[in-house]
Scaffold this motif. Sequence first.
Motif, mmCIF file in Angstrom:
data_model
loop_
_atom_site.group_PDB
_atom_site.id
_atom_site.type_symbol
_atom_site.label_atom_id
_atom_site.label_comp_id
_atom_site.label_asym_id
_atom_site.label_seq_id
_atom_site.Cartn_x
_atom_site.Cartn_y
_atom_site.Cartn_z
ATOM 1 N N MET A 1 0.875 -1.244 -0.081
ATOM 2 C CA MET A 1 0.027 0.085 0.060
ATOM 3 C C MET A 1 0.886 1.194 -0.066
ATOM 4 N N LEU A 2 0.530 2.214 -0.966
ATOM 5 C CA LEU A 2 1.416 3.440 -1.008
ATOM 6 C C LEU A 2 0.914 4.397 -0.006
ATOM 7 N N ARG A 3 1.807 5.180 0.291
ATOM 8 C CA ARG A 3 1.327 6.270 1.518
ATOM 9 C C ARG A 3 0.613 7.491 0.799
ATOM 10 N N ARG A 4 -0.234 7.976 1.463
ATOM 11 C CA ARG A 4 -0.928 9.124 1.149
ATOM 12 C C ARG A 4 -0.132 10.242 0.592
ATOM 13 N N ARG A 5 1.216 10.320 1.247
ATOM 14 C CA ARG A 5 2.213 11.490 0.683
ATOM 15 C C ARG A 5 2.614 11.290 -0.842
ATOM 16 N N ASP A 6 2.318 9.900 -1.359
ATOM 17 C CA ASP A 6 2.726 9.610 -2.718
ATOM 18 C C ASP A 6 1.998 10.704 -3.664
ATOM 19 N N LEU A 7 2.726 10.966 -4.786
ATOM 20 C CA LEU A 7 2.211 11.785 -5.749
ATOM 21 C C LEU A 7 1.973 10.752 -7.248
ATOM 22 N N LEU A 8 1.013 11.428 -7.886
ATOM 23 C CA LEU A 8 0.577 10.680 -9.158
ATOM 24 C C LEU A 8 1.498 11.172 -10.272
ATOM 25 N N LEU A 9 2.217 10.332 -10.395
ATOM 26 C CA LEU A 9 3.356 10.859 -11.709
ATOM 27 C C LEU A 9 2.533 10.929 -12.958
ATOM 28 N N SER A 10 1.146 10.259 -12.834
ATOM 29 C CA SER A 10 0.446 10.438 -14.192
ATOM 30 C C SER A 10 0.018 11.976 -14.264
ATOM 31 N N ALA A 11 0.099 12.734 -13.192
ATOM 32 C CA ALA A 11 -0.325 14.089 -13.048
ATOM 33 C C ALA A 11 0.780 15.006 -13.829
ATOM 34 N N PRO A 40 2.791 4.372 -12.437
ATOM 35 C CA PRO A 40 2.545 4.093 -10.919
ATOM 36 C C PRO A 40 3.286 5.497 -10.054
ATOM 37 N N ARG A 41 2.922 5.670 -8.756
ATOM 38 C CA ARG A 41 3.154 6.595 -8.210
ATOM 39 C C ARG A 41 4.764 6.655 -7.568
ATOM 40 N N LEU A 42 5.496 7.890 -7.351
ATOM 41 C CA LEU A 42 6.489 8.157 -6.848
ATOM 42 C C LEU A 42 6.262 8.938 -5.497
ATOM 43 N N PRO A 43 7.012 8.399 -4.403
ATOM 44 C CA PRO A 43 6.785 9.249 -3.057
ATOM 45 C C PRO A 43 6.901 10.933 -3.445
ATOM 46 N N ALA A 44 6.076 11.610 -2.433
ATOM 47 C CA ALA A 44 6.441 12.774 -2.534
ATOM 48 C C ALA A 44 7.730 13.386 -1.916
ATOM 49 N N LEU A 370 16.202 -4.055 -8.699
ATOM 50 C CA LEU A 370 15.657 -3.540 -7.453
ATOM 51 C C LEU A 370 14.721 -4.723 -6.738
ATOM 52 N N ALA A 371 14.143 -5.594 -7.452
ATOM 53 C CA ALA A 371 13.332 -6.560 -6.821
ATOM 54 C C ALA A 371 14.417 -7.646 -6.070
ATOM 55 N N ARG A 372 15.301 -8.034 -6.936
ATOM 56 C CA ARG A 372 16.637 -8.790 -6.255
ATOM 57 C C ARG A 372 17.029 -8.163 -4.923
ATOM 58 N N LEU A 373 17.312 -6.784 -4.775
ATOM 59 C CA LEU A 373 17.727 -6.407 -3.598
ATOM 60 C C LEU A 373 16.480 -6.536 -2.388
ATOM 61 N N ARG A 374 15.183 -6.378 -2.859
ATOM 62 C CA ARG A 374 14.245 -6.694 -2.057
ATOM 63 C C ARG A 374 14.118 -8.179 -1.555
ATOM 64 N N GLN A 423 5.808 -2.065 -6.646
ATOM 65 C CA GLN A 423 6.006 -3.436 -6.165
ATOM 66 C C GLN A 423 6.839 -3.777 -4.777
ATOM 67 N N GLY A 424 7.116 -2.641 -3.911
ATOM 68 C CA GLY A 424 7.600 -2.762 -2.769
ATOM 69 C C GLY A 424 9.307 -2.659 -2.408
#
Length: 483
Positions: A1-11, A40-44, A370-374, A423-424
Motif C-alpha cells: 500500500m502506497l502512502r498518502r504522501r505519494d504523488l501521481l506521476l500521471s499528473a 505508478p506513483r513516486l513518493p512525495a 531492485l526486486a533482487r535487492l528486495r 512492487q515494494g
Amino acid sequence: MLRRRDLLLSALAAASLPALPLTAHSQATQVTPLLPSGTPRLPADFVWGASTSAYQIEGAVKEGGRKPSIWDVFSHTPGRIADGTTGDVACDHYNRYGDDVALMADLGFQAYRFSLAWPRVMPDGTGPVNAAGLDFYDRLVDALLARGIAPMACLYHWDLPQALQERGGWHNRDSALWFADYARAAIGRLGDRVKPWAMLNEPSVHAIFGHGFGNHAPGLTGWDSYVKAQHHLNLAQGTGIAAARAERSDLKLGTVLSLQPIFPASQQEADITAAARFDACWNTINLDPLFHGRYPALFAQDFAPLIQPGDMETIRAPLDFLGMNYYGPSYIKHEPNAFLAQASWGALPPDTPQTLLGWPISAQGMVDVLARLRDDYGNPPVFITENGACYEDPAPVDGVVEDPARTEYIRAHLVAAGQAIAQGCALKGYYAWSLLDNFEWAEGERRRFGLVRVDFATQQRMPKASGRYLAQLMKAARSTTGP
C-alpha cells in the motif's frame, strides 16, 4: 500500500505543462510526453538529483596543491585514451563550480552527488591533509546549500593518488587503512554540512577494468590482480564506514554499486554457467559480503587466502542506504581464454535497443535488480545514483541540442522507478548521469552522457532537450500534491 504522501506521476503529463521548444532540427522527432497516463506513483519525498565525478569534470590537476592520481598517469600514457584527451581540464569545474551550481538550481535539481578527489585532499595519499583542496569542497558545498541543493559526497570514484599506487595501490592490504584516514579527514571538514556519504563508486567495475582487463587505470591485468583489488576495496568500504561513524554520529552512510541483470547469450549450458560466474563477479562479489558476510560460493576459495580474522565483519558494516548505478543488462557467453571467470560479453538478442556504446537498454532490468535487492538482500533503502545514456548528439540548432533518444531513456527509467516502488522496493531517489558532458574515462571526450552539453574548447554549457525535459518533470513533481 502506497502512502498518502505519494504523488501521481500521471499528473505530470498534465496538458497545462509547456512542451519543450522545438526547432527545425526536431520537427521530425516530437518531444516525448512527460510520463504516460497510469504511471505508478513516486513518493512525495522522492529525491531528484544529478551525478558527476571529480576526475571527469574538475580539471585543475595541478592547482591548489593537488598531486597526480592513477588516472592522470593513465590518461597521459599514449594509446590508453581513445581520442588522446586527458582530464587535465575536463569541464574546468574547479574554476567554474559556481556557474555549474547555478545551472543545477535553474534546472531544478534538489540534490547533487559528486566525488572528492583523494589526491586533492591528501596529495600523497597519506600524511598531511591539503587545506587548499578541502577549501575547494568547502566552497562547493556552501554554494550548493545556498541554492537549496543537498550534497551527497562520494569519497572514492577511481582516482587513487599515484603515490599510493607506487606503494601497491589496492593490492596492498594497507589500502583499507589509508582509505579510513582519508575518510576521517574529509568528513571532519565537511560532515557538519554534508550528511549522506558514499564510500566507493562501483568497486567491482574498478577491480574488473582497472585491475583485470587493464583498460582503465591503473592498467593492471589478470585474475589474481582482480581478486586482490576487489577484496581490499570491499575491506576499505568497511573501514571507511567505521571511520565515518566514529567521526560523526549524524551522517547517512552508504556505498555505490554497479548492478545489472546478467543473461546467458544462448541457452547452451556453457553460456548459462558463464553467466552465473559473471553475475558473481559483477554483482554478488559486492552484495554478498556487504549483506551476508561471505563471498559467493563460486569464488569463495579464490578469496580465502586474503581474508584475515575480522575482515568479513568489517565489510558487513551496516549501511543507511545503497547507491545503485544502473545502465542496462549484459548478455554473457563462455569464453575459455577470458580472465574474468572464463566469461565475456556475447551477442545481444535480435532488435535489442542499444546506446552509442553498444550497451543494451532495458528499463525493466532496473525493476528486476531492485526486486533482487528486495528479495535477497533485505530491501535496503536505495538511491539510483547513476542512470543515463551515451548518444551521438547533434550540433546545437538555435541554442538547443535535440537528444530525443536520451530523453526517452530517462522517461522509461523513471516509469520503471515508479513500477519498482509499487512492487515494494525501497527506492528513495534518482540521480541522473550525468549533469555535464565530461571526460568519459578510456573513451575521452568523444562520448557524451550529459544533460548539459559542454563545448570543451570554450567551456560553454548548454542544457540539452533531455535536461529541459527532466527540469519540467522535477518542476511538475514539486507542484503536484498527493491525495
